[in-house]
Design a protein around this motif. Structure first.
Motif, PDB file in Angstrom:
ATOM      1  N   ASP A   8      51.474  79.643  -9.726  1.00  8.44           N
ATOM      2  CA  ASP A   8      51.077  78.274  -9.098  1.00  8.44           C
ATOM      3  C   ASP A   8      50.701  77.350  -9.798  1.00  8.44           C
ATOM      4  O   ASP A   8      50.581  76.072  -8.968  1.00  8.44           O
ATOM      5  CB  ASP A   8      49.997  78.870  -7.961  1.00  8.44           C
ATOM      6  N   HIS A  37      61.250  67.673  -7.946  1.00  5.81           N
ATOM      7  CA  HIS A  37      60.192  67.468  -6.840  1.00  5.81           C
ATOM      8  C   HIS A  37      60.589  65.945  -6.216  1.00  5.81           C
ATOM      9  O   HIS A  37      60.672  66.036  -4.848  1.00  5.81           O
ATOM     10  CB  HIS A  37      58.973  67.520  -7.564  1.00  5.81           C
ATOM     11  N   HIS A  67      57.058  72.516  -4.875  1.00  3.65           N
ATOM     12  CA  HIS A  67      56.303  71.541  -4.853  1.00  3.65           C
ATOM     13  C   HIS A  67      56.467  70.557  -3.747  1.00  3.65           C
ATOM     14  O   HIS A  67      55.518  69.738  -3.335  1.00  3.65           O
ATOM     15  CB  HIS A  67      56.079  70.994  -6.295  1.00  3.65           C
ATOM     16  N   LEU A 116      51.777  66.366  -9.477  1.00  2.00           N
ATOM     17  CA  LEU A 116      51.926  67.576  -8.997  1.00  2.00           C
ATOM     18  C   LEU A 116      50.803  68.148  -8.843  1.00  2.00           C
ATOM     19  O   LEU A 116      49.851  68.043  -9.448  1.00  2.00           O
ATOM     20  CB  LEU A 116      52.669  68.382  -9.816  1.00  2.00           C
ATOM     21  N   LEU A 119      50.448  74.927  -6.604  1.00  2.00           N
ATOM     22  CA  LEU A 119      51.212  75.776  -5.353  1.00  2.00           C
ATOM     23  C   LEU A 119      50.325  76.377  -4.202  1.00  2.00           C
ATOM     24  O   LEU A 119      49.205  77.097  -5.049  1.00  2.00           O
ATOM     25  CB  LEU A 119      52.357  76.263  -5.922  1.00  2.00           C
TER      26      LEU A 119
END
Length: 558
Positions: A8, A37, A67, A116, A119
């Motif tokens: 993650d 992404h 993502h 980012l 997750l």
């Protein structure tokens, strides 16, 4: 030893000492994740199909889609039929796909890796497809939580063995086994993954000069060429993994002898993830559960599993029969759903197969039910050297009789195979599995049923109905099936030998002409003329549409 990074947070962590593969640093991979992404975030729709041959680019696209909040569908291949079936379930396609489906591609440098966020293990989702034994693709939904727990289990079980090794493999990352062993586990552990290899010669060359582990299937491990210089690896092959189907004992022993390392076999399925493992250091090793996997055997002998790799925290009942062993492991006894009824008598197809491979002329065997007005059993046999010698000597019918007699002590005549096929290798799909539809195709008729109109010593005529089920139509062509010219010639020789008892071997063809195509459902008349003095068979195929083919076949001296 590289520091473990949870899946993650894999695209967030700065790890300057890590590389995804030689020449691709972890930082560069993170940037590709950000690029993908950005591409997915700009695309409408939640469900996207992803197919990329390059493992590193594939993994970047996968994490980029996650993502961006997309659910990713992984087709097992990029064949038109596969994509056509998938088109109704996704909003678009991404990666190495035909231009007609307008694939999405990321623009390098389009995204910001620093933007980012970690997750959500439940929200990051994946849909894969498995053919199983029936050959029909079945969708299997996964979330990142299941994949992450399984990757952690692999590291706990095999991490020390794989430490410092580059990952090589023959399996596709579009399927669960390859995804776990060649993409997700190496990424989390900081191991470099090498491009997929198809040929044994390429594997030997690619693995030379560094510590390596090999991720393969029984289909590859059963065919390791003895003449290759495996000693060139100099003992640096650390592990060999096998999954996707049972690894025969003799193949496991060959791997251990030639590659210098006992193969580790992993048992599981797309639905369950990994369940257990065994290492072929002994003659018939027992299965032991992967870390955090619980198992039990129910009152009917079925193996049941409780595992964090499952979608739900419930016990999962398999169709595998098993028995518990004193050392805490278990032995598999075959599939419960492979017990069938033939004329009201129950018979285990697995038990038939196991007894067939004990015959001195058999290397591999598969038994299946052939449907029809009356169900019978068919057996597909891969002979060994002794078996091929028997086929060349006494012949197919006698060898079939010997195999049936070999079964007679344990199975009566009704529950023994009635039809036999002898092949050089079992048919395999892209996952290296033998499916029943592929086996059943081997029993489709090679020749039509003739209606003889005239048979003499020098001339004969027969009518043929081109049944669509004839094997000659397979794959020629998928869009509009036609009868290949080579099949027409083969039929002329076959029926010519039947009509005139021709014993001489084929020598050559003369004045061969193909004028009109023949399609399934056509009714055609074949005319044959035999000149025994010149050893020449002339044939002609005609229907209501006109002439289709003609030619002469010259035979040599017997």
């Amino acid at each position: 030893m590289a520091e473990w990074i949870a899946l993650d947070r894999l695209a967030l962590a700065e790890a300057p000492a890590r590389a995804v593969r030689p020449g691709l640093a972890h930082a560069a991979w993170r940037q590709r994740v950000a690029d993908w992404h950005a591409a997915f975030a700009a695309a409408s729709g939640e469900d996207w199909a992803l197919y990329l041959a390059d493992e590193a680019e594939f993994s970047a696209a996968l994490f980029g889609a996650w993502h961006a909040g997309k659910r990713v569908f992984l087709p097992g291949d990029d064949l038109p039929g596969t994509l056509d079936r998938l088109a109704a379930h996704v909003h678009g396609f991404a990666g190495d796909l035909p231009a007609t489906v307008k694939p999405l591609r990321a623009t390098p440098g389009a995204g910001d890796a620093q933007a980012l966020r970690a997750l959500d293990e439940e929200a990051a989702r994946l849909v894969m497809f498995t053919s199983g034994s029936t050959g029909e693709p079945a969708a299997i939904a996964k979330c990142l939580r299941q994949l992450a727990r399984e990757v952690e289990a692999l590291q706990a079980a095999f991490g020390e063995l794989a430490q410092g090794a580059r990952v090589h493999g023959t399996v596709s990352h579009q399927h669960i086994y390859g995804l776990l062993f060649r993409v997700l586990w190496p990424l989390a552990a900081g191991r470099e993954t090498m491009p997929r290899a198809f040929f044994h010669e390429d594997m030997v060359a690619a693995m030379a000069g560094h510590d390596a582990l090999l991720v393969a299937t029984p289909a590859h491990l059963k065919r390791i060429p003895e003449q290759l210089d495996w000693a060139a690896l100099q003992g640096r092959l650390r592990a060999v993994f096998s999954s996707g189907g049972p690894l025969p004992a003799d193949s496991a022993h060959d791997v251990r002898q030639r590659l210098g390392v006992a193969p580790t076999e992993v048992f599981g399925s797309s639905e369950t993830g990994g369940i257990a493992w065994r290492r072929w250091e002994a003659e018939a090793p027992h299965w032991h559960p992967l870390p955090n996997v619980q198992w039990r055997i129910d009152g009917e002998g079925h193996l049941e599993v409780h595992s964090p790799h499952l979608a739900q925290p419930h016990w999962w009942r398999s169709e595998d029969r098993a028995e518990a062993l004193p050392d805490g492991g278990f032995r598999l006894l075959g599939r419960a759903d492979r017990i069938v009824k033939i004329e009201e008598r129950r018979v285990s197809l697995d038990a038939l197969q196991q007894q067939l491979v004990q015959h001195p002329g058999v290397a591999e065997a598969r038994v299946l039910v052939l449907a029809g007005a009356r169900s019978v059993l068919g057996a597909v046999i891969v002979p060994n050297d002794a078996g091929w010698a028997a086929l060349r000597g006494p012949g197919r019918r006698e060898f079939s009789r010997q195999l049936s007699a070999h079964l007679a002590d344990s199975f009566d005549a009704v529950t023994r195979p009635r039809r036999w096929r002898f092949v050089e290798a079992l048919p395999l799909n892209a996952q290296g599995k033998v499916t029943e539809p592929a086996l059943a195709k081997l029993f489709r008729p090679a020749y039509p049923q003739p209606q003889w109109q005239a048979r003499g010593s020098e001339a004969a005529e027969l009518d043929i109905l081109l049944d669509p089920s004839l094997a000659a139509f397979d794959g020629h062509f998928p869009q509009a099936a036609i009868l290949p010219g080579v099949a027409q010639l083969d039929w002329a020789i076959h029926f010519g030998r039947e009509a005139f008892a021709i014993e001489a071997p084929f020598q050559r063809m003369d004045v061969l002409k193909f004028q009109r195509v023949l399609r399934p459902g056509d009714q055609v008349r074949m005319s044959l003329q035999w000149n025994a003095t010149q050893q020449v068979l002339a044939f002609r195929l005609v229907s209501d549409h006109g002439p289709h083919a003609s030619g002469k076949v010259v035979f040599g001296h017997a």
